[in-house]
Write an enzyme that holds these catalytic residues in place. Structure first.
Site, PDB file in Angstrom:
ATOM      1  N   ASP A 164       3.022   8.716   0.354  1.00  0.00           N
ATOM      2  CA  ASP A 164       2.351   7.837   1.317  1.00  0.00           C
ATOM      3  C   ASP A 164       2.978   7.971   2.699  1.00  0.00           C
ATOM      4  O   ASP A 164       2.275   7.980   3.717  1.00  0.00           O
ATOM      5  CB  ASP A 164       2.438   6.374   0.867  1.00  0.00           C
ATOM      6  CG  ASP A 164       1.714   6.114  -0.438  1.00  0.00           C
ATOM      7  OD1 ASP A 164       0.731   6.821  -0.720  1.00  0.00           O
ATOM      8  OD2 ASP A 164       2.132   5.210  -1.180  1.00  0.00           O
ATOM      9  N   ASP A 175       4.868   3.595  -6.928  1.00  0.00           N
ATOM     10  CA  ASP A 175       5.348   3.178  -5.612  1.00  0.00           C
ATOM     11  C   ASP A 175       6.720   2.551  -5.764  1.00  0.00           C
ATOM     12  O   ASP A 175       7.028   1.928  -6.793  1.00  0.00           O
ATOM     13  CB  ASP A 175       4.388   2.167  -4.987  1.00  0.00           C
ATOM     14  CG  ASP A 175       3.024   2.777  -4.678  1.00  0.00           C
ATOM     15  OD1 ASP A 175       2.992   3.950  -4.257  1.00  0.00           O
ATOM     16  OD2 ASP A 175       2.007   2.100  -4.867  1.00  0.00           O
TER      17      ASP A 175
END
Length: 201
Positions: A166, A132
């Site tokens: 995401d 991330d």
């Protein structure tokens, strides 16, 4: 019909490639917890790794991680089948494209979970961690003293760190929720007509 099949999967492939390019760049140019400002302290690249599900949730141990990854693979296969089903039954193109976005995002994170352990982390297959990097703490402050439960505590919005995959999933899900009446209107009308014909007979 051929174009109807290829366009959603071409878009999905492009998203997967972009996602993996970004993750590879972050892995090779940043250290864990390093920040690169984009919009000052309100938007930045922040390199972190997710051992489990969204928001840092995890299933314990190697077995839990393996179960989670296998579940993800099964879910991705189901979503991929769903895209084909929607195309074959001529559902709204917007619905098809948004499900393709969800599919692409899921595949992007599956690649991390399945292969990154071997490639980057010296760990077995299915034991990789998801990368991330996007962090946008747009609003920072403290809850007022009159606020219940969290009075005086520090807060941030938006706090979760996420990746391009995401974002694709979120866009797909939100778009379906917003335009669900448009996407399913045609199918509802067709069912009503079919029920009317049965009653008349």
């Amino acid at each position: 019909m051929k174009a109807a099949y290829t366009k959603p999967f071409i878009v999905a492939a492009i998203i997967i490639i972009i996602d993996q390019v970004i993750k590879t760049w972050v892995r090779t140019h940043m250290n864990i917890n390093e920040d690169i400002p984009i919009f000052g302290d309100r938007g930045m690249l922040h390199y972190t790794e997710n051992n489990g599900m969204a928001f840092g949730w995890e299933l314990g141990g190697v077995g839990g991680k393996l179960a989670l990854t296998i579940f993800r693979i099964i879910a991705v296969a189901g979503i991929g089948y769903g895209v084909v089903y929607l195309i074959k039954h001529k559902y709204h193109r917007g619905l098809v494209m948004n499900v393709a976005l969800i599919f692409a995002g899921a595949v992007g994170n599956i690649i991390d979970s399945t292969f990154y352990g071997i490639i980057y982390q010296n760990e077995p297959l299915f034991q990789g961690r998801v990368v991330d990097m996007f962090y946008f703490p747009i609003i920072k402050g403290h809850y007022p003293d009159w606020f219940p439960f969290w009075k005086g505590e520090y807060f941030e919005f938006f706090q979760p760190v996420f990746n391009f995959a995401d974002a694709a999933i979120s866009v797909g899900v939100i778009a379906i929720l917003i335009w669900q009446k448009r996407y399913f209107k045609q199918e509802t009308v067709e069912e009503s007509n079919l029920n009317s014909e049965v009653v008349e007979e």
